[in-house]
Design a protein around this motif. Structure first.
Motif, PDB file in Angstrom:
ATOM      1  N   GLN A  76       0.896  -1.199   0.165  1.00 34.26           N
ATOM      2  CA  GLN A  76      -0.061  -0.060   0.076  1.00 34.26           C
ATOM      3  C   GLN A  76       0.919   1.363  -0.008  1.00 34.26           C
ATOM      4  OE1 GLN A  76      -3.266  -0.333  -0.129  1.00 34.26           O
ATOM      5  NE2 GLN A  76      -3.437  -2.505   0.442  1.00 34.26           N
ATOM      6  N   THR A  77       0.252   2.261  -0.610  1.00 32.56           N
ATOM      7  CA  THR A  77       1.097   3.613  -0.469  1.00 32.56           C
ATOM      8  C   THR A  77      -0.009   4.605  -0.275  1.00 32.56           C
ATOM      9  OG1 THR A  77       0.564   3.994  -2.906  1.00 32.56           O
ATOM     10  CG2 THR A  77       2.683   2.860  -2.213  1.00 32.56           C
ATOM     11  N   GLY A  78       0.552   5.876   0.214  1.00 28.19           N
ATOM     12  CA  GLY A  78      -0.361   7.069   0.248  1.00 28.19           C
ATOM     13  C   GLY A  78      -1.758   6.643   1.401  1.00 28.19           C
ATOM     14  N   ALA A  79      -2.961   7.350   0.828  1.00 26.50           N
ATOM     15  CA  ALA A  79      -3.915   7.201   1.567  1.00 26.50           C
ATOM     16  C   ALA A  79      -4.484   5.974   2.146  1.00 26.50           C
ATOM     17  CB  ALA A  79      -5.279   7.965   1.090  1.00 26.50           C
ATOM     18  N   ALA A  80      -4.311   4.982   1.061  1.00 27.86           N
ATOM     19  CA  ALA A  80      -4.511   3.544   1.416  1.00 27.86           C
ATOM     20  C   ALA A  80      -3.771   3.097   2.544  1.00 27.86           C
ATOM     21  CB  ALA A  80      -4.311   2.756   0.240  1.00 27.86           C
ATOM     22  N   GLU A 124       8.920   1.235  12.243  1.00 22.17           N
ATOM     23  CA  GLU A 124       9.369   2.431  11.272  1.00 22.17           C
ATOM     24  C   GLU A 124       8.621   2.301  10.192  1.00 22.17           C
ATOM     25  OE1 GLU A 124      13.637   1.993  10.754  1.00 22.17           O
ATOM     26  OE2 GLU A 124      14.131   2.582  13.050  1.00 22.17           O
ATOM     27  N   ARG A 125       8.255   1.413   9.852  1.00 25.14           N
ATOM     28  CA  ARG A 125       7.363   1.152   8.595  1.00 25.14           C
ATOM     29  C   ARG A 125       5.899   1.791   8.936  1.00 25.14           C
ATOM     30  NH1 ARG A 125      10.617  -3.349   6.929  1.00 25.14           N
ATOM     31  NH2 ARG A 125       9.233  -4.789   7.914  1.00 25.14           N
ATOM     32  N   LEU A 126       5.482   1.274   9.945  1.00 22.62           N
ATOM     33  CA  LEU A 126       4.113   1.879  10.601  1.00 22.62           C
ATOM     34  C   LEU A 126       4.202   3.485  10.688  1.00 22.62           C
ATOM     35  CD1 LEU A 126       2.769  -0.383  13.462  1.00 22.62           C
ATOM     36  CD2 LEU A 126       1.871   0.222  11.485  1.00 22.62           C
ATOM     37  N   VAL A 127       5.318   3.927  11.162  1.00 23.05           N
ATOM     38  CA  VAL A 127       5.443   5.452  11.190  1.00 23.05           C
ATOM     39  C   VAL A 127       5.178   6.083   9.867  1.00 23.05           C
ATOM     40  CG1 VAL A 127       6.933   7.434  11.839  1.00 23.05           C
ATOM     41  CG2 VAL A 127       6.645   5.646  13.577  1.00 23.05           C
ATOM     42  N   ASP A 128       5.936   5.304   8.773  1.00 29.08           N
ATOM     43  CA  ASP A 128       6.113   5.611   7.626  1.00 29.08           C
ATOM     44  C   ASP A 128       4.631   5.755   6.737  1.00 29.08           C
ATOM     45  OD1 ASP A 128       8.134   6.276   6.211  1.00 29.08           O
ATOM     46  OD2 ASP A 128       7.872   4.789   4.528  1.00 29.08           O
ATOM     47  N   ALA A 129       3.714   4.579   7.243  1.00 27.84           N
ATOM     48  CA  ALA A 129       2.574   4.322   6.611  1.00 27.84           C
ATOM     49  C   ALA A 129       1.419   5.600   7.234  1.00 27.84           C
ATOM     50  CB  ALA A 129       2.008   3.092   7.054  1.00 27.84           C
ATOM     51  N   PHE A 130       1.734   5.722   8.665  1.00 30.72           N
ATOM     52  CA  PHE A 130       1.004   6.815   9.246  1.00 30.72           C
ATOM     53  C   PHE A 130       1.145   8.321   8.713  1.00 30.72           C
ATOM     54  CE2 PHE A 130      -0.057   3.962  12.866  1.00 30.72           C
ATOM     55  CZ  PHE A 130      -1.210   4.225  13.171  1.00 30.72           C
ATOM     56  N   ALA A 131       2.572   8.491   8.256  1.00 26.88           N
ATOM     57  CA  ALA A 131       2.632   9.727   7.505  1.00 26.88           C
ATOM     58  C   ALA A 131       2.424   9.744   6.090  1.00 26.88           C
ATOM     59  CB  ALA A 131       4.207   9.788   7.985  1.00 26.88           C
ATOM     60  N   GLY A 132       1.709   8.608   5.537  1.00 27.49           N
ATOM     61  CA  GLY A 132       1.356   8.625   4.172  1.00 27.49           C
ATOM     62  C   GLY A 132       2.511   8.605   3.270  1.00 27.49           C
ATOM     63  N   HIS A 133       3.720   7.968   3.920  1.00 25.49           N
ATOM     64  CA  HIS A 133       4.837   7.776   3.258  1.00 25.49           C
ATOM     65  C   HIS A 133       5.545   9.241   2.730  1.00 25.49           C
ATOM     66  CE1 HIS A 133       3.393   3.619   2.742  1.00 25.49           C
ATOM     67  NE2 HIS A 133       4.545   3.355   2.773  1.00 25.49           N
ATOM     68  N   SER A 134       5.000  10.329   3.630  1.00 24.93           N
ATOM     69  CA  SER A 134       5.716  11.726   3.349  1.00 24.93           C
ATOM     70  C   SER A 134       7.212  11.459   4.184  1.00 24.93           C
ATOM     71  CB  SER A 134       4.597  12.540   3.711  1.00 24.93           C
ATOM     72  OG  SER A 134       5.487  13.672   4.025  1.00 24.93           O
ATOM     73  N   ASP A 135       7.929  12.468   3.731  1.00 21.48           N
ATOM     74  CA  ASP A 135       9.282  12.444   4.530  1.00 21.48           C
ATOM     75  C   ASP A 135       9.330  13.966   5.130  1.00 21.48           C
ATOM     76  OD1 ASP A 135       9.801  13.657   2.283  1.00 21.48           O
ATOM     77  OD2 ASP A 135      11.401  12.841   1.665  1.00 21.48           O
ATOM     78  N   ARG A 136       8.220  14.471   4.986  1.00 20.43           N
ATOM     79  CA  ARG A 136       8.189  15.987   5.808  1.00 20.43           C
ATOM     80  C   ARG A 136       8.116  15.800   7.266  1.00 20.43           C
ATOM     81  NH1 ARG A 136       3.429  17.629   4.839  1.00 20.43           N
ATOM     82  NH2 ARG A 136       3.809  19.670   5.755  1.00 20.43           N
TER      83      ARG A 136
END
Lengths: 181, 181
Positions: A76-80, A124-136
DNA sequence: AACTCATCTGACCGATCGGTCAGCGTCTGA
DNA sequence: TCAGACGCTGACCGATCGGTCAGATGAGTT
């Protein structure tokens, strides 16, 4: 005095889970657990190779579910990804409140151990997903606030019914997480 | 070998702060601190009555600020209380990140000690303020998620600049907290 | 030179930790 | 009947913890 295998074995698991959840992993001695069960410390170590093995047995179901969530997240990516992470993690946190409670504050230490090393990558991947894979940073900070907040809150509200805790957590997560651009 | 009072005294405080923040209060021995300073364990205990006194000295400034926030909170209700709590707590958490980090996971234990007992009441009043003094579980759960999430996140992001962390936290809090009815 | 006093230390203390081990009953299958 | 597996235990181990204490050192005062 000798009882069937499974009896004492399971009593130790139950007592350990209860004691760990109250006084933490490091804060609970094998003597404490033995006293709660009503057997000797040596008996605890007869049924479990060492203290870490006991923790491993207690955490196994939670870790399995966490790994399954991680697998579902992979495609999954983004909103999904946000939605899968939200529902999956809230569900997991509510269900395994006791396990989370017993790790309270010992996460940093335990993650160092090789047996739990991959948990760090998953979170870390969970944080990534919660952040919508944004690195901001703004998105990542919001993601960590949510992740850590849910874990701590679940550990705190041990006695509240699941179906009261879960929707409340879902609501706050959906508000708190940064919407994907 | 004997140095001026303040020198060794302050070196111990600095080393203790650093070690506590990495390995936690319980996880750091007086021997560890002594080794970091380059003196004997007995010297640490010459300058500070005991380990708890050392922790007390390190936490004093943060506790003073927390008490001041609590006092400011006393006269406020509803949305005003939310705003004071938000800005006050985010500010405090960002500023005293190191102190929060060293308490990680040892909060439950430490709050039992009489010296830190009133902190528990203050944090309950903080949750109350974040919830806009509502007693609805949904509001209180959101408040705890926010409070715990901020603390944990600040402890995690030790190296990020203050003026990057603070606005990001303020943003997520304002979204996450339940608006007062 | 003699004394005072703050600083610092090594040696030691009792308590507790996780873990080991020889050996104790008891149950069971050959 | 009896050998061996099983469940369990008390005694013990080395390591580490926070903390105590008598005494060494060295700088300042008289």
């Amino acid at each position: 005095m000798a009882r069937a295998v499974s009896e004492t074995h399971d009593e130790i698991l139950i007592a350990a889970s209860r004691r760990f959840a109250v006084t933490g992993y490091k804060g609970t001695s094998l003597q404490d657990i033995a006293r709660a069960v009503g057997c000797s410390k040596a008996t605890v170590l007869y049924h479990f190779a060492n203290k870490e093995a006991l923790l491993g047995k207690l955490m196994a179901p939670a870790i399995t579910v966490l790994e399954a969530l991680d697998a579902r997240l992979a495609g999954q990516t983004g909103a999904a990804a946000q939605q899968v992470a939200t529902e999956g993690f809230v569900d997991l946190a509510v269900r395994f409140r006791r396990e989370i409670a017993l790790l309270r504050g010992e996460f940093p230490d335990l993650l160092q151990q090789p047996a739990f090393a991959h948990i760090q990558q998953i979170s870390e991947r969970l944080v990534d997903a919660f952040a919508g894979h944004s690195d901001r940073p703004v998105a990542r900070i919001a993601a960590l606030v949510v992740l850590a907040g849910i874990a701590e809150t679940c550990a705190e509200f041990i006695d509240i019914p699941d179906d009261e805790l879960r929707p409340a957590l879902l609501a706050v997560v959906r508000r708190a997480v940064e919407p994907v651009s």
